[in-house]
Scaffold this active site. Structure first.
Site, short mmCIF file in Angstrom:
data_model
loop_
_atom_site.label_atom_id
_atom_site.label_comp_id
_atom_site.label_asym_id
_atom_site.label_seq_id
_atom_site.Cartn_x
_atom_site.Cartn_y
_atom_site.Cartn_z
N GLY A 78 -6.03 10.03 12.81
CA GLY A 78 -7.59 10.01 11.87
C GLY A 78 -7.88 11.09 11.43
N ASN A 123 0.85 -1.15 -0.08
CA ASN A 123 -0.05 0.07 0.17
C ASN A 123 0.60 1.28 -0.07
OD1 ASN A 123 -2.37 -1.69 0.14
ND2 ASN A 123 -2.41 -1.46 2.40
N SER A 136 -8.12 2.93 -3.08
CA SER A 136 -8.64 4.16 -2.48
C SER A 136 -7.51 5.29 -2.58
CB SER A 136 -8.98 4.04 -0.97
OG SER A 136 -7.77 3.85 -0.32
N ALA A 138 -5.86 1.40 4.82
CA ALA A 138 -4.87 2.14 3.94
C ALA A 138 -4.76 3.66 4.30
CB ALA A 138 -5.00 1.71 2.46
N ALA A 139 -5.73 4.25 4.82
CA ALA A 139 -5.62 5.59 5.25
C ALA A 139 -4.09 5.77 6.01
CB ALA A 139 -6.72 6.18 6.15
N GLY A 140 -3.66 5.08 6.91
CA GLY A 140 -2.56 5.18 7.36
C GLY A 140 -1.32 4.93 6.60
N ASP A 141 -1.41 4.01 5.64
CA ASP A 141 -0.32 3.66 4.58
C ASP A 141 -0.32 5.07 3.55
OD1 ASP A 141 -0.13 1.06 5.60
OD2 ASP A 141 -1.68 0.31 4.56
#
Length: 303
Positions: free
Chosen positions: A225, A45, A294, A252-255
């Protein structure tokens, strides 16, 4: 900017995702809604994020199985304009798999079967030694063996590369690894585990960042977040807010954040400006379903 100077060492998994109204409690069976499979793994990711947000081929160092999932992995990575010359194939162990449940608020629960990721070893890294030593930035996570992660960090640090660690999934991290880091990017839970401090507000986040930085890390970025990130750099602590967005899937937001942060640093941005870029990219990703599907492209991220 040449993203080939960014090397990502980490995992590739196939994500098997079920969307449901809520996450199941221990021992509970619930009925889900839609199911889909896509490419994931924290390392994969993050290297996709680097590629989409940069301009040229980043390098991915990983291990996959000699199976259909592994063959698909190579096709996916090459289609994303990633250098796969150091993606090794294990003849015995299957490609990693992640089982993911996503609730209607976009929160997720993930269980990973590491597969070939657990076999990425020091001997593999030695085959990629030259490319690591020539890199500007090396990005690491913890879905591969900790001894391999530390070996890469030490090698990169001694050759002058900036080593950035996303400590996920969280495990015991030796202090000897932390001293090689230019930056560490934990989320709130990971920062609490690293520092021993419960984060409930800005003051406790500052205390946690201080505790982590005292272990030898120059820059500490705690992702929160939708609340943005708390940053400790150059002896200064600050909160960098994020644009409010309606999240449908945080996978995958953190990635995405980590990949974007590396691209920003590689372009000469300050730590705080790179965090702003990363906040924007991660904010876009939570408005979309899936992991790699995403991740936004550079034209979508304005800083």
């Amino acid at each position: 900017m040449n993203t080939e100077k960014i090397v990502v060492v980490g995992s590739f998994n196939i994500d098997m995702v079920v969307r449901a109204d809520k996450l199941p409690a221990p021992g509970e069976t619930i009925l889900g809604n839609d199911f889909f499979m896509n490419s994931g793994g924290k390392g994969a990711n993050q290297v996709v994020a680097v590629s989409r947000l940069g301009k040229e081929k980043p390098v991915f160092i990983a291990k996959i199985g000699n199976d259909l999932l592994g063959k698909n992995a190579m096709e996916v990575l090459r289609a994303e304009n990633i250098n796969t010359g150091y993606v090794f194939i294990d003849p015995e162990i299957p490609t990693g798999v992640a089982l993911i449940t996503v609730d209607k608020q976009g929160e997720n629960s993930i269980v990973v079967a590491s597969g070939a990721n657990a076999r990425l070893c020091i001997e593999d890294i030695d085959k990629a030694k030259d490319i690591i030593e020539k890199s500007d930035i090396v990005l690491l996570q913890l879905e591969t063996p900790i001894e391999t992660v530390e070996y890469v960090a030490k090698l990169a640090y001694r050759s002058g590369s900036k080593v950035i660690l996303n400590p996920a999934p969280m495990r015991n991290i030796p202090d000897s690894l932390l001293k090689y880091l230019y930056a560490i990017v934990p989320n709130r839970i990971e920062a609490e585990m690293l520092s021993g401090i419960t984060i409930v507000d800005s003051n406790s986040a500052c205390a946690a960042a201080d505790a982590i930085s005292r272990k030898g890390v120059k820059n500490v970025i705690i992702t929160m977040g939708g609340s943005g990130a708390f940053v400790k750099c150059d002896g200064i602590f600050l909160h960098i807010s994020a644009e409010k967005r309606e999240a449908i899937d945080t996978t995958a937001a953190g990635d995405t954040f980590c990949g974007a942060f590396c691209v920003g640093i590689s372009e000469g941005l300050s730590v705080t400006d790179a965090v702003k870029m990363a906040n924007t990219a991660a904010g876009i990703s939570v408005t979309r379903k899936g992991a790699q599907s995403s991740i936004p492209y550079r034209k979508e991220v304005r800083i």
